[in-house]
Design a protein around this motif. Structure first.
Motif, short mmCIF file in Angstrom:
data_model
loop_
_atom_site.label_atom_id
_atom_site.label_comp_id
_atom_site.label_asym_id
_atom_site.label_seq_id
_atom_site.Cartn_x
_atom_site.Cartn_y
_atom_site.Cartn_z
N VAL A 156 3.24 31.25 14.40
CA VAL A 156 3.48 31.18 12.95
C VAL A 156 2.71 32.32 12.29
CG1 VAL A 156 3.17 29.78 10.89
CG2 VAL A 156 3.85 28.71 13.04
N PRO A 157 3.40 33.16 11.53
CA PRO A 157 2.77 34.39 11.03
C PRO A 157 1.48 34.17 10.25
CG PRO A 157 5.14 34.44 10.67
CD PRO A 157 4.81 33.06 11.15
N VAL A 158 1.44 33.11 9.45
CA VAL A 158 0.24 32.83 8.65
C VAL A 158 -0.35 31.51 9.13
CG1 VAL A 158 -0.71 32.45 6.36
CG2 VAL A 158 1.20 34.05 6.68
N ALA A 159 -1.49 31.55 9.79
CA ALA A 159 -2.13 30.34 10.28
C ALA A 159 -2.54 29.45 9.11
CB ALA A 159 -3.36 30.70 11.12
N TRP A 160 -2.55 28.15 9.38
CA TRP A 160 -2.98 27.22 8.34
C TRP A 160 -4.49 27.30 8.23
CZ3 TRP A 160 -4.45 21.56 8.90
CH2 TRP A 160 -4.65 20.98 7.64
N ASP A 161 -4.98 27.46 7.01
CA ASP A 161 -6.42 27.63 6.78
C ASP A 161 -7.17 26.32 6.64
OD1 ASP A 161 -5.59 26.76 4.31
OD2 ASP A 161 -6.19 28.55 3.20
N GLY A 162 -6.46 25.19 6.83
CA GLY A 162 -7.13 23.90 6.73
C GLY A 162 -7.28 23.39 5.31
N ARG A 163 -6.62 24.03 4.36
CA ARG A 163 -6.75 23.65 2.96
C ARG A 163 -5.39 23.22 2.42
NH1 ARG A 163 -11.57 25.51 0.94
NH2 ARG A 163 -10.84 25.63 -1.22
N THR A 196 12.05 25.77 11.29
CA THR A 196 11.24 25.26 10.18
C THR A 196 10.10 24.44 10.77
OG1 THR A 196 13.14 25.11 8.69
CG2 THR A 196 11.20 23.82 8.11
N LEU A 197 8.90 24.68 10.28
CA LEU A 197 7.71 23.95 10.73
C LEU A 197 7.10 23.25 9.52
CD1 LEU A 197 6.17 23.68 13.46
CD2 LEU A 197 4.55 25.35 12.58
N GLU A 198 6.82 21.95 9.67
CA GLU A 198 6.26 21.17 8.56
C GLU A 198 4.95 20.52 8.98
OE1 GLU A 198 10.32 19.74 6.26
OE2 GLU A 198 9.49 18.48 7.85
N LEU A 199 4.01 20.54 8.06
CA LEU A 199 2.76 19.80 8.22
C LEU A 199 2.87 18.53 7.40
CD1 LEU A 199 -0.25 19.85 9.29
CD2 LEU A 199 -0.84 20.77 7.04
N ASP A 251 -12.82 23.89 13.41
CA ASP A 251 -12.76 23.42 12.03
C ASP A 251 -11.31 23.04 11.76
OD1 ASP A 251 -11.40 25.83 11.64
OD2 ASP A 251 -13.25 26.86 11.05
N ALA A 252 -10.94 22.90 10.51
CA ALA A 252 -9.60 22.41 10.20
C ALA A 252 -8.52 23.45 10.42
CB ALA A 252 -9.56 21.92 8.74
N ARG A 253 -8.90 24.73 10.54
CA ARG A 253 -7.90 25.78 10.66
C ARG A 253 -7.12 25.65 11.96
NH1 ARG A 253 -11.72 30.82 9.44
NH2 ARG A 253 -13.09 29.47 10.68
N ARG A 254 -5.83 26.03 11.92
CA ARG A 254 -4.97 25.92 13.09
C ARG A 254 -4.01 27.12 13.16
NH1 ARG A 254 -7.49 21.74 13.45
NH2 ARG A 254 -6.91 19.84 14.58
N THR A 255 -3.72 27.51 14.38
CA THR A 255 -2.65 28.45 14.65
C THR A 255 -1.61 27.72 15.48
OG1 THR A 255 -4.13 30.37 14.59
CG2 THR A 255 -2.01 30.63 15.72
N TRP A 283 6.60 26.05 6.79
CA TRP A 283 6.81 27.45 7.18
C TRP A 283 8.24 27.59 7.69
CZ3 TRP A 283 2.69 24.43 8.50
CH2 TRP A 283 1.41 24.85 8.11
N ARG A 284 8.84 28.74 7.44
CA ARG A 284 10.19 29.00 7.93
C ARG A 284 10.24 30.40 8.54
NH1 ARG A 284 11.99 26.33 2.95
NH2 ARG A 284 13.11 24.41 3.45
N GLY A 285 11.16 30.57 9.47
CA GLY A 285 11.33 31.88 10.06
C GLY A 285 12.55 31.95 10.95
N ARG A 286 12.82 33.14 11.44
CA ARG A 286 13.90 33.37 12.39
C ARG A 286 13.37 34.26 13.51
NH1 ARG A 286 19.64 34.10 9.05
NH2 ARG A 286 19.72 31.92 8.31
#
Length: 543
Positions: free
Chosen positions: A96-103, A67-70, A44-48, A81-84
């Motif tokens: 990425v700590p919180v996967a994108w839920d496709g929304r 930094t990660l950008e969609l 489905d649309a969700r991604r890790t 998303w940002r992190g170190r």
């Protein structure tokens, strides 16, 4: 993969002081490698999303700021998303700590092609941040139709090993699958797979060019270029004051002889031996494929040059002039977005001599220090943005994709290959290989079973011509493994404009009348599994 060499020592110490003393003088491969894994399709649309960070030779822990950008299909940043991450000498994987839920905005994201863009840098490092950019498919994409295309035969088919002849109506070319960037123990490659971690000590590993050629041929490649770092023939990552200059020059000649001897008994394979010239810091790496002279700038304590021909370090304008004079051809290796290949103070700077000599640009590589030998390496780097800047600067370049192998897995870390087109019946030798590169009859593919041949009003990719009236561009795709096309993009730019390459069509066949003036076009095809192919451009002057 890009690499770093910093000299003189004073400069390195000054940098260390300016950045809190965290970094000593780096060797040739000591810099951040950052790769991004973004699954092209999902149930489905969700991604890790996951990333890998590696800084070979890091002497003390460092912190990667990422930094990660969609980016949505209209080019807008939809999520960020940002992190170190603290890293040490070994590669570190980060999810990425919180996967994108496709929304997006609380509702399901509209279907289309999105991009996931990573920007990562080591805090306190002097290098520019690494940028990576990959597509993902969200939702059901429209079916893509490509023209009927008779695939070009491979060399082993033409020599009867597979019992195939060219398909009826096929273009009169044979495809040779190549890996045009690798090292052996003539510099810092050739490490045994069970003991290969990063770059090897110069001249210190187990396997030389003969082993590399045999391995590549045994794993289905048609061409392997062993491209040794030109400044390591003294057995040092720096300058060996006690080095034997005559021995360094003789080693380069021995490499050329080993390639010639291998080719003499293997007419279905082309062994190439050459050099990777330059350093990254205040420089940039490029391959020279057909030089019988070792080029360099280092001398021993007696003033003896560790090379046949002196070339000033990081003077790319002078190097291009020498290359053009000698008839040598080159490839921009893993180009950075900025800070490399400087001419007249301009990064990725253009010269007419460089335009004549430089024929390829690496658009994608698998990681240089992979020990994978099953073609499944997930750490891959994309350099299309930098290659596009070189094209916009005015260079006439085809795309290549290689592996920069430092371990003994030449061509086996991933399924990517550079496709070289030679006229049917033409012997596979260095002269004909160079002629094909000069004609830019080349495509880059992440899938060795797929082909992409781009035409413009029936003219082959790589050609330059004047056009009047409509222009029909066609991306001809073929897959012997039955892969389907998920997306097509025909890209357009203007040589010498130093602007931005843009998509002009998302169809495999596009007809229109260009605006007056100079243009270049190339095709990019994304398969349903996310693997990408890039054609060579065509250069069109519209009247």
């Amino acid at each position: 993969m890009k690499t770093t060499h910093l000299s003189p020592l004073f400069g390195a110490l000054l940098l260390a002081l300016c950045h809190g003393g965290a970094f000593a003088a780096p060797a040739e491969h000591q810099e951040l490698e950052a790769t991004l894994h973004a699954p092209f399709k999902a149930a489905d649309a969700r991604r890790t999303f996951s990333m890998s960070f590696h800084y070979p030779g890091l002497e003390r822990p460092g912190t990667v700021d990422w930094t990660l950008e969609l980016v949505d299909p209209r080019g807008r940043v939809a999520k960020r998303w940002r992190g170190r991450r603290v890293i040490r000498g070994d590669a570190a994987s980060v999810t990425v700590p919180v996967a994108w839920d496709g929304r997006l905005g609380g509702v399901a994201a509209p279907a289309g092609l999105y991009r996931v863009r990573l920007r990562a840098g080591l805090i306190g490092d002097h290098e520019e941040p690494v940028v990576q950019d990959w597509q993902i498919a969200v939702g059901a994409l429209p079916a893509q139709r490509t023209p009927r295309f008779a695939p070009l035969p491979g060399v082993r088919e033409m020599t009867g090993q597979a019992g195939m002849a060219p398909a009826p109506g096929a273009l009169p070319y044979t495809v040779y699958l190549a890996n045009l960037h690798s090292q052996s123990n003539h510099s810092d490659g050739g490490g045994a797979l069970d003991d290969c971690k990063g770059a090897q000590d110069p001249l210190g590993a187990k396997y030389g060019p003969e082993a590399a050629f045999a391995y590549a041929r045994g794993h289905g490649l048609d061409v392997l270029a062993v491209s040794e770092h030109n400044h390591m023939y003294d057995g040092s990552d720096g300058t060996n004051a006690n080095g034997d200059a005559a021995r360094a020059r003789a080693l380069y000649q021995a490499g050329l002889a080993s390639a010639a001897a291998f080719n003499a008994t293997k007419p279905d394979f082309l062994a190439l031996y050459g050099m990777e010239w330059g350093v990254i810091n205040q420089g940039g790496h490029l391959n020279i494929f057909n030089s019988d002279e070792l080029l360099g700038w280092e001398s021993n304590g007696r003033g003896e040059l560790f090379a046949d021909t002196a070339t000033p370090r990081s003077d790319y304008a002078a190097l291009y002039t020498l290359m053009r004079r000698r008839g040598w051809v080159g490839q921009f290796n893993h180009p950075a977005h900025s800070g490399q290949f400087v001419v007249g103070g301009v990064p990725l700077g253009y010269t007419e001599d460089g335009d004549e000599a430089m024929v390829l640009c690496e658009v994608m590589n698998s990681t240089a220090f992979s020990t994978n030998d099953s073609e499944t390496e997930t750490r891959r780097s994309n350099f299309e943005g930098a290659c596009n800047r070189l094209l916009e600067a005015g260079y006439h370049l085809a795309f290549s994709t290689n592996q920069d192998n430092h371990c003994a897995n030449w061509g086996a870390s991933y399924s990517n290959r550079t496709g070289i087109l030679l006229p049917n019946g033409t012997p596979l030798n260095r002269e004909n290989f160079v002629a094909a590169l000069k004609a830019r009859r080349v495509f880059a593919t992440m899938d060795k079973t797929a082909q992409l041949v781009f035409t413009a009003n029936g003219r082959m990719m790589g050609e330059r011509f004047v056009n009047r009236g409509p222009l029909t561009l066609q991306a001809n795709f073929a897959s012997s493994s039955g892969k389907k096309v998920a997306a097509v993009a025909i890209m357009e730019g203007v040589p010498g404009r130093n602007g931005t390459v843009t998509e002009v069509s998302n169809l495999a066949t596009a007809s229109f009348t260009p605006s007056p003036g100079a243009h270049f076009y190339y095709a990019k095809v994304t398969q349903e599994d996310g693997n990408i192919l890039w054609s060579a451009p065509v250069w069109v002057t519209q009247e």
